[in-house]
Design a protein around this motif. Structure first.
Motif, PDB file in Angstrom:
ATOM      1  N   MET A  70       0.850  -1.180   0.000  1.00 49.72           N
ATOM      2  CA  MET A  70       0.000   0.000   0.000  1.00 49.72           C
ATOM      3  C   MET A  70       0.894   1.241   0.000  1.00 49.72           C
ATOM      4  SD  MET A  70      -3.132   0.993   2.558  1.00 49.72           S
ATOM      5  CE  MET A  70      -2.091   0.807   3.998  1.00 49.72           C
ATOM      6  N   THR A  71       0.672   2.125  -0.962  1.00 54.60           N
ATOM      7  CA  THR A  71       1.488   3.330  -1.114  1.00 54.60           C
ATOM      8  C   THR A  71       0.697   4.542  -0.651  1.00 54.60           C
ATOM      9  OG1 THR A  71       2.618   2.345  -3.012  1.00 54.60           O
ATOM     10  CG2 THR A  71       2.802   4.731  -2.736  1.00 54.60           C
ATOM     11  N   SER A 407      -7.762   4.285  -2.310  1.00 59.05           N
ATOM     12  CA  SER A 407      -8.460   4.085  -1.043  1.00 59.05           C
ATOM     13  C   SER A 407      -8.169   5.263  -0.119  1.00 59.05           C
ATOM     14  CB  SER A 407      -8.010   2.784  -0.364  1.00 59.05           C
ATOM     15  OG  SER A 407      -8.297   1.671  -1.170  1.00 59.05           O
ATOM     16  N   LYS A 408      -9.075   5.509   0.803  1.00 61.56           N
ATOM     17  CA  LYS A 408      -8.922   6.543   1.843  1.00 61.56           C
ATOM     18  C   LYS A 408      -8.567   7.898   1.218  1.00 61.56           C
ATOM     19  CE  LYS A 408      -7.187   5.726   5.776  1.00 61.56           C
ATOM     20  NZ  LYS A 408      -6.235   5.430   6.877  1.00 61.56           N
ATOM     21  N   LEU A 423      -3.034  12.313   1.187  1.00 58.88           N
ATOM     22  CA  LEU A 423      -4.115  12.629   0.255  1.00 58.88           C
ATOM     23  C   LEU A 423      -4.938  11.400  -0.093  1.00 58.88           C
ATOM     24  CD1 LEU A 423      -2.216  15.009  -2.205  1.00 58.88           C
ATOM     25  CD2 LEU A 423      -3.554  15.600  -0.164  1.00 58.88           C
ATOM     26  N   MET A 424      -4.300  10.256  -0.228  1.00 57.59           N
ATOM     27  CA  MET A 424      -4.978   9.008  -0.560  1.00 57.59           C
ATOM     28  C   MET A 424      -3.952   7.886  -0.462  1.00 57.59           C
ATOM     29  SD  MET A 424      -5.284   9.472  -4.704  1.00 57.59           S
ATOM     30  CE  MET A 424      -5.887  11.154  -4.503  1.00 57.59           C
ATOM     31  N   SER A 425      -4.446   6.652  -0.608  1.00 51.48           N
ATOM     32  CA  SER A 425      -3.568   5.484  -0.637  1.00 51.48           C
ATOM     33  C   SER A 425      -3.874   4.681  -1.887  1.00 51.48           C
ATOM     34  CB  SER A 425      -3.766   4.614   0.611  1.00 51.48           C
ATOM     35  OG  SER A 425      -3.428   5.328   1.779  1.00 51.48           O
ATOM     36  N   ILE A 426      -2.844   4.029  -2.416  1.00 49.21           N
ATOM     37  CA  ILE A 426      -3.015   3.150  -3.573  1.00 49.21           C
ATOM     38  C   ILE A 426      -2.666   1.733  -3.119  1.00 49.21           C
ATOM     39  CG2 ILE A 426      -2.189   2.567  -5.870  1.00 49.21           C
ATOM     40  CD1 ILE A 426      -1.723   5.482  -6.384  1.00 49.21           C
TER      41      ILE A 426
END
Length: 532
Positions: A70-71, A407-408, A423-426
């Motif tokens: 998860m990045t 995500s998120k 900002l978000m997760s990949i």
């Protein structure tokens, strides 16, 4: 039993109809219970054998879950979000644009850095030109100063020669006085001696007239020198003003301006010296005029001596008076010549000062070279600032570093974000793996490469195949925020769990339905081939 058998009628037909019917046989029911018990015992033995074999060749745990890479996506610069190009649960590709920040201030910073770079390049070019100009100007000034020293030295010799000539004139005039005094006694020698003296006096008048003409020519030459020196002084003053303006604008160095000021002072001194030479030449004219007048007076004296030859004593007295005037004129000329010596020596001192200043050319060139090196360093500094500004501008656009699912997502348009703000997760769903926490007592035969079977709680009835990738270097409790401390008085031994990474085999059906964090049950086939 034999009695019962013997009592039974031999033939059923002979039995009495009134006799009671025999009870039904219980032999099948009596054997059913033992059969069922035997079957249960056999089934239990089979299940127990299977469980025993399973326990020998497999090890399982339900303390397992799915996970994946998860990045975290965060900005590297401060800015206001102007565009958000993805939504939650969107699939993105590597290099896909996710978020755009306001670029206006960073574009202005790039433009400013470019302007600074151009200014630094221009300054470096000017510094390089200044090095060449300083070298050429210094060489010319050195040659000019050396010539000035030689000229001043020659002027000193000429002025000293004039002093010697004037002193010789005084000595000659003194001798003439004695001669005049002697002439009082010899004036009566005759008219012929007086006429000879008359011719000599006429020649003296002509020579004095020629000296006056030459002296006036010297005045014109000196006045021309004043004009040339004034022109040079005017140019030097103009250069000084121009360099003063350039220094104020930062286009020229202070040293160049100081050099222009020094040149202006030298030019002004040269003008003053030329004017003094004019005055000296005028004084020379006056002296030569006085000589002419003296010669004329001598002529008159000689004429008077002719008359004195006739009148004897009176003419001789007039001649003595004329010789006294010659002495005064010679003394005046001596003073003028001595003043010329002083001026020539002052000129030599000024020329030596100019020479000393011109000899500083190597230091001036070295200073200009240092300024050029500093200007070149400022170019590198400006280039680095431009590169940094471009990098910050590029970072206003945030791209996906890898493929995965968003995500998120918390990025919203208009939000002011700082570096590191999430900002978000990949999440990469295709590269899922299983983390199974086995008891330490189950790991005796577990090695990497063994086959494993995965059952996910969310997908009942589906089984996924995998293999053991690696065994963790320590138990899970070791990495806890507060790891256990067994060196205590109330120690209780607790079986620890060790994480094992199980990689799912690619190409299986329904892999796309798996999600990170799902609970699972993992079973490792200890009998399968493994590699250490």
């Amino acid at each position: 039993m034999s009695e019962d058998i013997s009592a039974m009628p031999a033939n059923g037909d002979d039995a009495s109809p009134d006799a009671p019917a025999a009870p039904p046989s219980r032999r099948p029911t009596r054997f059913l219970g033992p059969v069922i018990f035997a079957l249960l015992l056999l089934g239990g033995a089979w299940w127990g054998h299977g469980s025993y074999v399973q326990a020998k060749t497999h090890t399982a745990t339900d303390d397992a879950y799915l996970t994946s890479d998860m990045t975290q996506i965060a900005p590297q610069v401060t800015g206001t979000i102007t565009q958000v190009l993805v939504h939650d649960n969107d699939m993105v590709k590597p290099g896909q644009l996710l978020v755009v920040l306001d670029e206006s201030s960073y574009r202005a910073a790039v433009a400013q850095a470019q302007a600074n770079l151009q200014a630094a390049i221009a300054a470096a070019q000017g510094a390089n030109v200044s090095v060449s100009l300083t070298s050429a100007t210094g060489t010319a000034e050195l040659q000019q100063a050396q010539g000035g020293v030689e000229q001043a030295q020659s002027g000193i010799g000429s002025a000293e020669a004039q002093v010697a000539a004037s002193q010789a004139t005084i000595a000659k005039s003194t001798a003439s006085t004695r001669e005049a005094q002697a002439g009082i006694a010899t004036a009566q020698a005759g008219v012929e001696a007086a006429r000879a003296n008359l011719r000599q006096a006429q020649a003296s008048v002509e020579a004095a007239a020629t000296a006056v003409t030459n002296a006036k020519a010297g005045v014109r030459v000196a006045e021309a020198s004043v004009t040339a020196a004034s022109a040079t002084a005017t140019n030097a003053a103009a250069d000084m003003k121009r360099y003063k303006v350039l220094v104020g604008q930062g286009a020229a160095s202070r040293q160049v301006y100081d050099h222009a000021v020094s040149a202006n002072d030298v030019a002004q001194a040269q003008v003053e010296s030329a004017r003094q030479q004019v005055e000296m030449a005028k004084q020379t004219v006056a002296g030569r005029v006085a000589d002419l007048e003296a010669a004329k007076q001598r002529l008159s004296a000689v004429q008077a001596s002719v008359a004195a030859a006739e009148a004897q004593l009176g003419a001789t007295g007039e001649r003595a008076h004329a010789v006294a005037e010659d002495i005064n004129s010679a003394r005046a000329a001596t003073k003028v010549a001595e003043q010329g010596v002083k001026q020539a020596r002052a000129q030599r001192v000024r020329a030596l000062g100019q020479l000393k200043q011109a000899q500083t050319t190597p230091q001036q060139v070295a200073l200009s070279s240092t300024n050029a090196s500093q200007a070149q360093a400022r170019i590198s500094q400006a280039q680095a600032a431009l590169n940094e500004a471009i990098i910050k501008l590029q970072r206003c656009r945030i791209y996906a570093p890898r493929a995965g699912e968003v995500s998120k997502k918390s990025a919203t348009i208009g939000a002011l974000v700082q570096p590191g703000t999430p900002l978000m997760s990949i999440v990469e769903n295709e590269g899922l793996w299983v983390v199974a926490n086995y008891k330490e007592t189950q790991l005796a035969k577990v090695v990497p490469g063994q086959q494993a079977e995965i059952r996910v709680d969310a997908l009942q009835g589906l089984t996924f195949a995998g293999r053991v990738d690696s065994v963790a270097a320590a138990t899970g409790a070791t990495f806890a925020l507060l790891p256990p401390e067994n060196a205590s008085g109330n120690f209780t031994k607790i079986v620890q769990r060790v994480p094992i990474k199980i990689v799912l085999d690619p190409g299986q059906r329904d892999l796309n339905r798996l999600r990170g964090g799902m609970s699972a049950k993992a079973t490792i086939n200890l009998a399968s081939a493994g590699s250490q």
